[in-house]
Every structure is written in C-alpha cells, then in structure tokens.
Design an enzyme around this catalytic site. Structure first.
Site, PDB file in Angstrom:
ATOM      1  N   LYS A 110       0.836  -1.212   0.000  1.00 58.73           N
ATOM      2  CA  LYS A 110       0.000   0.000   0.000  1.00 58.73           C
ATOM      3  C   LYS A 110       0.871   1.262   0.000  1.00 58.73           C
ATOM      4  CE  LYS A 110      -3.314  -0.299   2.898  1.00 58.73           C
ATOM      5  NZ  LYS A 110      -4.042  -0.315   4.182  1.00 58.73           N
TER       6      LYS A 110
ATOM      7  N   LYS B 285       2.658  -4.022  10.837  1.00 61.74           N
ATOM      8  CA  LYS B 285       1.337  -4.112  11.487  1.00 61.74           C
ATOM      9  C   LYS B 285       1.530  -4.713  12.864  1.00 61.74           C
ATOM     10  CE  LYS B 285      -2.983  -3.156  10.360  1.00 61.74           C
ATOM     11  NZ  LYS B 285      -3.464  -2.156   9.402  1.00 61.74           N
TER      12      LYS B 285
HETATM   13  P1  NAD Z   1     -13.326  -0.349  13.840  1.00 54.00           P
HETATM   14  O1  NAD Z   1     -12.986  -1.205  14.986  1.00 54.00           O
HETATM   15  O2  NAD Z   1     -13.523   1.109  14.056  1.00 54.00           O
HETATM   16  O3  NAD Z   1     -14.661  -0.889  13.111  1.00 54.00           O
HETATM   17  C1  NAD Z   1     -14.827  -2.203  12.676  1.00 54.00           C
HETATM   18  C2  NAD Z   1     -16.305  -2.422  12.365  1.00 54.00           C
HETATM   19  O4  NAD Z   1     -16.477  -3.726  11.813  1.00 54.00           O
HETATM   20  C3  NAD Z   1     -17.201  -2.348  13.601  1.00 54.00           C
HETATM   21  O5  NAD Z   1     -18.405  -1.695  13.266  1.00 54.00           O
HETATM   22  C4  NAD Z   1     -17.472  -3.814  13.910  1.00 54.00           C
HETATM   23  O6  NAD Z   1     -18.707  -4.019  14.595  1.00 54.00           O
HETATM   24  C5  NAD Z   1     -17.539  -4.372  12.504  1.00 54.00           C
HETATM   25  N1  NAD Z   1     -17.348  -5.811  12.438  1.00 54.00           N
HETATM   26  C6  NAD Z   1     -16.525  -6.587  13.175  1.00 54.00           C
HETATM   27  N2  NAD Z   1     -16.696  -7.884  12.821  1.00 54.00           N
HETATM   28  C7  NAD Z   1     -17.618  -7.897  11.829  1.00 54.00           C
HETATM   29  C8  NAD Z   1     -18.227  -8.913  11.052  1.00 54.00           C
HETATM   30  N3  NAD Z   1     -17.908 -10.197  11.215  1.00 54.00           N
HETATM   31  N4  NAD Z   1     -19.134  -8.550  10.124  1.00 54.00           N
HETATM   32  C9  NAD Z   1     -19.473  -7.257   9.958  1.00 54.00           C
HETATM   33  N5  NAD Z   1     -18.953  -6.262  10.667  1.00 54.00           N
HETATM   34  C10 NAD Z   1     -18.034  -6.576  11.587  1.00 54.00           C
HETATM   35  O7  NAD Z   1     -12.189  -0.617  12.746  1.00 54.00           O
HETATM   36  P2  NAD Z   1     -11.773   0.284  11.518  1.00 54.00           P
HETATM   37  O8  NAD Z   1     -10.607   1.104  11.897  1.00 54.00           O
HETATM   38  O9  NAD Z   1     -12.983   0.912  10.937  1.00 54.00           O
HETATM   39  O10 NAD Z   1     -11.209  -0.833  10.512  1.00 54.00           O
HETATM   40  C11 NAD Z   1     -12.054  -1.581   9.643  1.00 54.00           C
HETATM   41  C12 NAD Z   1     -11.215  -2.185   8.530  1.00 54.00           C
HETATM   42  O11 NAD Z   1     -10.545  -1.143   7.821  1.00 54.00           O
HETATM   43  C13 NAD Z   1     -10.116  -3.141   8.986  1.00 54.00           C
HETATM   44  O12 NAD Z   1      -9.939  -4.129   7.995  1.00 54.00           O
HETATM   45  C14 NAD Z   1      -8.885  -2.254   9.013  1.00 54.00           C
HETATM   46  O13 NAD Z   1      -7.682  -2.981   8.908  1.00 54.00           O
HETATM   47  C15 NAD Z   1      -9.148  -1.413   7.790  1.00 54.00           C
HETATM   48  N6  NAD Z   1      -8.420  -0.146   7.764  1.00 54.00           N
HETATM   49  C16 NAD Z   1      -8.512   0.741   8.787  1.00 54.00           C
HETATM   50  C17 NAD Z   1      -7.818   1.944   8.694  1.00 54.00           C
HETATM   51  C18 NAD Z   1      -7.948   3.018   9.738  1.00 54.00           C
HETATM   52  O14 NAD Z   1      -7.424   4.128   9.518  1.00 54.00           O
HETATM   53  N7  NAD Z   1      -8.644   2.797  10.843  1.00 54.00           N
HETATM   54  C19 NAD Z   1      -7.001   2.213   7.577  1.00 54.00           C
HETATM   55  C20 NAD Z   1      -6.951   1.276   6.553  1.00 54.00           C
HETATM   56  C21 NAD Z   1      -7.653   0.103   6.649  1.00 54.00           C
END
Ligand code: NAD
Length: 413
Positions: free
Chosen positions: A93, A105
């Site tokens: 990325k 990570k």
């Molecule tokens: P978060 O903890 O804020 O939110 C995760 C969400 O997913 C929550 O609403 C949770 O209830 C839901 N969830 C968990 N298990 C689930 C399931 N089995 N089915 C449906 N929903 C489910 O996390 P986030 O920071 O929003 O991250 C979400 C994704 O985005 C992850 O894959 C993370 O690696 C990726 N990501 C995050 C960032 C960032 O800046 N936070 C950057 C790039 C990628």
C-alpha cells in the site's frame, strides 16, 4: 471446506503480480517473508487486582522504501498469520501510493469491549514498553486500526516519550489534534474511500448521484465512508456491524444510524430499516459494495452471489484470491484495498511530516492534499490495469513491486 489464511491470500496476490512484473527472483523470494516479527507478552494488573497476560505482535515486513508503518489492532482473534499478512499489505500500500515508508502491522490478542479503560491503557503502555527498542519516528511508526483509536495513540506516545525522556510525537500517528495529531486523520480512510469510489464510478461509467451503496462494518472507516458518500448524494441502502445490518432500499441516513449505534451499541433495530445479516448484506443488489470490516468476507462460497456492480475494498484483505477470480469472471471490478483504503496511511504520513517540521495544516489543506494523492494513485493504477489488461489489484501490486524492487536493487540488500 478449508479456508485460505490471510497470509496465504496475500502471498497469492504477491505471486500473481510478481509474475506479471517479471520481478527479480531473489527480490520476489525476499518479499515472500517478513523482515522480522516480534512477539511479546504483556502482563497487566486487572481492575480486580489479578495478573493477566496478553500476547502482542509487531511485524515489520519490509523497509526498503523507508521506516515501516502500520496500525495496531486489538482483537481476541488476532494471530501471527493475520498480523504478517496485514504488514505485507501495508508494504504494498505505501509503495503503491508512493509514500516513503515500508510496511508493518501490530496486534494484541484481547477483547477491549470486555475490559475497562484502565486495563486497555495498561495494555497500550505495556505494548510500547515491549516494543520500544524496535519502534520510533525513523524506524517503525504505529497507528490505529480495529478497536484502537486516538486515545490509544495518546497513551502510546506518552509511554514512548517517558522512555526517551523527551516528547516524541512522531513515534505514532492518529494522535488527537491536541497532541500534535493531524486534522482530518480520523476521517481519512473513509474520506479516501469516498474519493476513490467517485473516481471508480467515473471510470466504470456509473453516476455517483443515486448510486446504491452497501457498507459492511460501521466502525471508523465504514461510518465515515457511508456519511461522506451520502453527502455526495449516493444512496446508502445498507450498513452493518458485528451483530448484523440495517437495510432500506429507499436509503438510510448514515448520520442518524451513527446516533442510533451510539445509543444502542448496534445498527440493528434502526427505525424504518429491516434487520439483515452480514451474509445478506454482501449479496444485496446494489451498485457499490464496500466491505469495511474484516479479512476473508467475500470468498469462493459467496462470490457467485455478489450482485453489486463494483466492489470498493476499505477493509484489508476482504476478498480472497478465489473470490477475486469469480468476481473478475462476472465482470465486477474490484478496487483493491491497497489503493482504496490508503487514505488513512496517507494522512498518517501528513501527520508525521507535520510533526517533523513542527508546522500544522488546517483541515481543508489536509483534505485537499489527500484528494490529490488518492486521485493520482487511482489514475496510475487504472492506467496500468488498462495497458496490461490486468485487474486493478494486480496493477496496484505491479506499481508497488516495481518501486520496492528498484529500491532494493539500488540499496544492494
Ligand atoms: P473499527 O474497529 O472502528 O470498526 C470495525 C467495524 O467492523 C465495527 O463496526 C465492527 O462491529 C464491525 N465488524 C466486526 N466484525 C464484523 C463482522 N464479522 N461482520 C461485519 N462487521 C463486523 O475498525 P476500523 O478502523 O474501521 O477498521 C475496519 C477495517 O478497515 C479493517 O480491515 C482495518 O484494517 C481497515 N483499515 C482501517 C484503517 C484506519 O485508519 N482505521 C485504515 C486502513 C484500513
């Protein structure tokens, strides 16, 4: 049926793109394994006075392009395989976006929902004490991920600064603005996802206005993406969290869903919407499907049932390689994670830059720079995808691997 692990999925994607890019075989071999992974135990005293020990990971996958960079997630199911896969994805990325970083990570096997704030603070400080020798603004810079946030980063920055005997804001990104964080960081991944979705709509001849969108995962990334797409007149018809989803074919107001989730703890039971399962959400007829929760959500088993016109991956690794093939055969374009969700690490880079220079930008400036980076990266990936007649994922890897290969060959390592 045996499911593929995230690390195996990441390696398959790497191997496909390495073949396409005719990558130097020695470089390819080196990139098939992480540079190093640290495993530590974090003992903390719980609120009831007992000692509890948590397992923590930090994988620094490759640092050819610069210090390694990547989030830390708190989740009971985090394991070595997942952390190493996520660190690999961070490497591709950062390289695909042209950021001067390698990839990393981290994770802690814990359930923050079952712990008190003091316990989560102890784990966060313990994580930094365990990893302090290996992280730093020029070595490896953590950030938030699932179940971690700006408060977690504030504790981590404070602990590291105590160890160093001076304030070191650049050791983590995603800090609160009051602690030298960047404006716009909290919404950055969702906002970058919105910019990417609008570009993808134009590329695949879809009008954003009125396009129906289903978002799996209503956390940091998914909720901002849903709200910002709603602001652009897309019709968000479904959102979900770990307990299930809310669906209304006439459209949901994601700001009101966020208020409902804040009050009740879930998107379920939202007024005027039908409760659905996460399985239902992935198979809804819609224009844009946005997985924004976890890895391995669109698999060989359900890819055939996906009825979206395109998929924009805001989670890391939500589509397995087998599912990718099925979607490709069905003519459903997939805008890959290492491109679509790069808004977070891009604004993390801006935060790190601001910390180094000691000068702070307003939110408009951050968002404007983010838009430019995301759109340029999208255009570059689409160009390679069209020129070489390859899916956008392989095209994004192609760009990333060429950059990493050149750096490794020039460095001679
Ligand atoms: P978060 O903890 O804020 O939110 C995760 C969400 O997913 C929550 O609403 C949770 O209830 C839901 N969830 C968990 N298990 C689930 C399931 N089995 N089915 C449906 N929903 C489910 O996390 P986030 O920071 O929003 O991250 C979400 C994704 O985005 C992850 O894959 C993370 O690696 C990726 N990501 C995050 C960032 C960032 O800046 N936070 C950057 C790039 C990628």
């Amino acid at each position: 049926m045996k499911t593929i692990t995230p690390f195996q999925a990441m390696l398959k994607q790497l191997d496909t793109a390495a073949g396409e890019a005719r990558l130097d075989p020695a470089i390819h071999a080196a990139l098939r394994q992480p540079m190093r992974t640290l495993i530590a135990s974090i003992p903390i005293k719980t609120c009831s006075g007992e000692l509890q020990v948590f397992t923590a990971y930090r994988c620094q996958y490759n640092n050819a392009l610069g210090p390694t960079k990547g989030g830390i997630r708190y989740n009971p199911n985090v394991d070595l395989d997942e952390v190493e896969a996520l660190a690999g994805w961070m490497t591709w990325k950062c390289a695909a976006l042209g950021l001067p970083y390698g990839g990393a990570k981290g994770g802690v096997q814990c359930d923050p929902k079952a712990l008190g704030a003091r316990e989560v603070e102890s784990i966060s400080r313990g994580y930094v004490r365990a990893m302090a020798e290996w992280i730093g603004p020029d070595e490896d810079i953590p950030a938030p991920d699932m179940n971690t946030n700006e408060q977690t980063m504030a504790w981590m920055m404070d602990e590291y600064s105590k160890i160093e005997g001076k304030l070191v804001p650049g050791v983590v990104t995603g800090k609160p603005v009051s602690l030298q964080g960047s404006h716009g960081r909290k919404s950055a991944t969702g906002r970058g996802g919105m910019f990417t979705t609008l570009k993808a709509c134009a590329a695949f001849r879809m009008k954003p206005s009125g396009s129906t969108v289903a978002v799996q995962g209503f956390g940091n990334v998914g909720s901002f993406a849903a709200q910002l797409l709603h602001d652009k007149r897309c019709k968000v018809v479904a959102v979900s969290d770990s307990r299930g989803g809310a669906y209304n074919p006439k459209g949901l107001d994601p700001y009101k869903v966020a208020e409902h989730k804040e009050k009740t703890g879930s998107v379920l039971g939202f007024k005027g919407a039908k409760d659905i399962t996460n399985k239902d959400l992935l198979e809804l007829k819609c224009d844009v499907l946005v997985p924004a929760a976890l890895e391995n959500q669109i698999t060989r088993e359900n890819a055939g049932n996906v009825r979206a016109r395109m998929v924009v991956e805001l989670a890391n690794g939500p589509t397995t390689p087998d599912a990718d093939r099925v979607l490709h055969e069905k003519g459903i374009p997939v805008v890959p994670d290492i491109l679509a969700n790069a808004g977070g690490v891009t604004v993390s880079y801006f935060e790190w830059l601001q910390n180094r220079v000691g000068e702070y930008w307003g939110e408009d400036e951050v968002n404007c720079r983010l838009k430019q980076k995301m759109e340029n990266a999208f255009d570059a990936v689409l160009r390679v995808s069209k020129q070489r007649e390859i899916p956008m994922r392989t095209a994004a890897y192609y760009i990333a691997l060429k950059r990493i290969e050149e750096a490794m060959l020039m460095r001679g390592s």
